[in-house]
Write an enzyme that holds these catalytic residues in place. Structure first.
Site, mmCIF file in Angstrom:
data_model
loop_
_atom_site.group_PDB
_atom_site.id
_atom_site.type_symbol
_atom_site.label_atom_id
_atom_site.label_comp_id
_atom_site.label_asym_id
_atom_site.label_seq_id
_atom_site.Cartn_x
_atom_site.Cartn_y
_atom_site.Cartn_z
ATOM 1 C CD GLU A 34 36.583 -10.041 39.073
ATOM 2 O OE1 GLU A 34 37.656 -9.520 39.417
ATOM 3 O OE2 GLU A 34 36.025 -10.934 39.729
ATOM 4 C CD GLN A 36 8.734 -32.536 21.130
ATOM 5 O OE1 GLN A 36 8.129 -33.234 21.957
ATOM 6 N NE2 GLN A 36 8.081 -31.799 20.271
ATOM 7 N NE ARG A 93 25.938 -41.767 19.241
ATOM 8 C CZ ARG A 93 26.529 -42.940 19.200
ATOM 9 N NH1 ARG A 93 27.417 -43.217 18.253
ATOM 10 N NH2 ARG A 93 26.274 -43.837 20.116
#
Ligand SMILES: Cc1cc2nc3c(=O)[nH]c(=O)nc-3n(C[C@H](O)[C@H](O)[C@H](O)COP(=O)(O)OP(=O)(O)OC[C@H]3O[C@@H](n4cnc5c(N)ncnc54)[C@H](O)[C@@H]3O)c2cc1C
Length: 392
Positions: free
Chosen positions: A245, A282, A271
């Site tokens: 798992e 930055q 955007r």
């Protein structure tokens, strides 16, 4: 964006991964609210694609894949399937239930259960957690008492993934309360067995497409030939299932992380604020680089752990590191993706859904604190368990 690392897969597996991602995008979308009938319909579709039985040997109806290929397929499923809960349910079925039968089952048990479980006809659930036994997995109260050629089980399980839809339960119970690690035994129990009942599905913050409930066991009579592994061998079954798992299940998160990373890069490119794409600032681009670094390093650790499984390694540290790295990276990626979307990030949508789906990943398969305890112990640090028991 191209991944920075790549593990060599054969061409068939590469093609299967691309096909599966496209298939999951188009065919495995979830309805608005959880619907058990639709869940089973999609489960059967996933079964036909081979995803519910990847590591099960061919002779028992699976695809006989190695762990690296199976992890790659789980990653492809996670990438295409926007219902991360569904991918999680499939992975829990496969790695916490089928792989224990593959590794510990008798030939009879394999013939009886694996073909239908691998094909997607049947769904499985694994119950170990109890109200009083979570991280301390060996303090179970569920008892199994031998009575002739059967065992009688009594107890309560909680947080059992797939319980509301399961056809088969792998249940851990105490057969010898004095024997600690060697006092647990695993049982395969069919749904509908008298005395086994399932509670109401939980309403969860994330992974809402994965049904989960309590399981009640009241005088449940189970024939002795439904013991999985040896009497007293339950902890070994459980430990092995956790190795699978913590490696292959978490590959589904890598897939959804990758999808979110790509859409977040697109967003910061498109955007514009202050007359420039926000990705040119930055503070934004460095956040993206940190996201890429966490994703790539988690992916590296996970596939390294998968290689270990293929080599038959019993090492628990590799899978623990993979689980830690993927889940921590997923939560941080979700937070970063929300932040980089500004107000849009807190409106119902891809980033906030991902974050809600990521949160439980630090808890299931043994919490991250317990993984750190285990790793520290392997380094000779930390407290030894205070009695003969193992934490998850
Ligand atoms: C989405 C989801 C799916 C799940 N599916 C299943 C399933 O299919 N089957 C199943 O059996 N269980 C399942 N679980 C249960 C899961 O395994 C447990 O929730 C988990 O092991 C933690 O146990 P707990 O919730 O009792 O927390 P607790 O053990 O009470 O822990 C609470 C907090 O204390 C910390 N803590 C406890 N002990 C220590 C320690 N020694 N050192 C440091 N910190 C410690 C934990 O890390 C955690 O932060 C699932 C859980 C989730 C969230």
């Amino acid at each position: 964006m191209k991944p920075l690392i790549s593990f060599t897969l054969d061409q068939d597996t590469e093609e299967m991964c691309s096909t599966l991602t496209a298939f999951a995008e188009n065919r495995l979308a979830a309805p608005e609210t959880f619907d058990a009938e639709d869940f089973r319909r999609r489960w059967l579709l996933a079964g036909r694609q081979g995803i519910t039985g990847t590591c099960v040997p061919d002779e028992f109806g699976g695809s006989g894949m190695d762990a690296v290929s199976a992890a790659a397929l789980m990653e492809a499923l996670g990438r295409g399937c926007r219902d991360t809960g569904f991918a999680f349910s499939v992975a829990a079925h496969l790695y916490a239930c089928l792989m224990p039968v593959v590794e510990f089952g008798t030939t009879e048990q394999k013939k009886r259960w694996l073909p239908a479980l691998a094909s997607g006809e049947l769904i499985a659930a694994h119950g170990i957690t109890e109200p009083g036994a979570g991280s301390d997995a060996l303090s179970l109260r569920t008892r199994a008492v031998r009575d002739g050629d059967r065992y009688v089980l009594n107890g309560e399980k909680c947080f059992t993934t797939n319980a509301p839809v399961a056809d088969v339960f792998l249940i851990q119970a105490v057969t010898d309360p004095e024997a600690g690690y060697f006092g647990l035994t695993s049982f395969l129990i069919e749904a509908g067995t008298p005395g086994l009942s399932v509670g109401r599905p939980y309403d969860k913050v994330g992974l809402r497409g994965s049904p989960m409930a309590d399981v009640h066991l009241q005088d449940v009579a189970v024939p002795a030939d439904q013991v999985l592994g040896a009497e007293g061998g339950g902890a070994a079954v459980f430990t092995s299932s956790m190795r699978w798992e913590r490696t292959c299940l978490f590959a589904a998160y890598l897939g959804s992380m990758r999808r979110l990373l790509d859409s977040t890069v697109d967003h910061v490119r498109e955007r514009e604020q202050f007359g420039a794409p926000i990705g040119s600032f930055q503070a934004v681009s460095h956040r993206i680089v940190d996201m890429v670094m966490r994703y790539e390093s988690a992916r590296l650790l996970l596939f390294r752990a998968a290689v270990g499984l293929d080599e038959g390694s019993q090492d628990e540290i590799g899978p623990a590191l993979a689980k830690l790295a993927v889940s921590e990276a997923a939560v941080q990626l979700g937070l970063d993706a929300v932040q980089l979307r500004g107000g849009l990030g807190i409106v119902d949508g891809e980033a906030e859904t991902f974050l809600r789906d990521a949160l439980p990943s630090r808890i299931f398969s043994g919490t991250n604190e317990i993984q750190k305890n285990n790793i520290a112990r392997a380094l000779g640090l930390g407290r030894a368990p205070h009695r003969r028991r193992a934490a998850r």
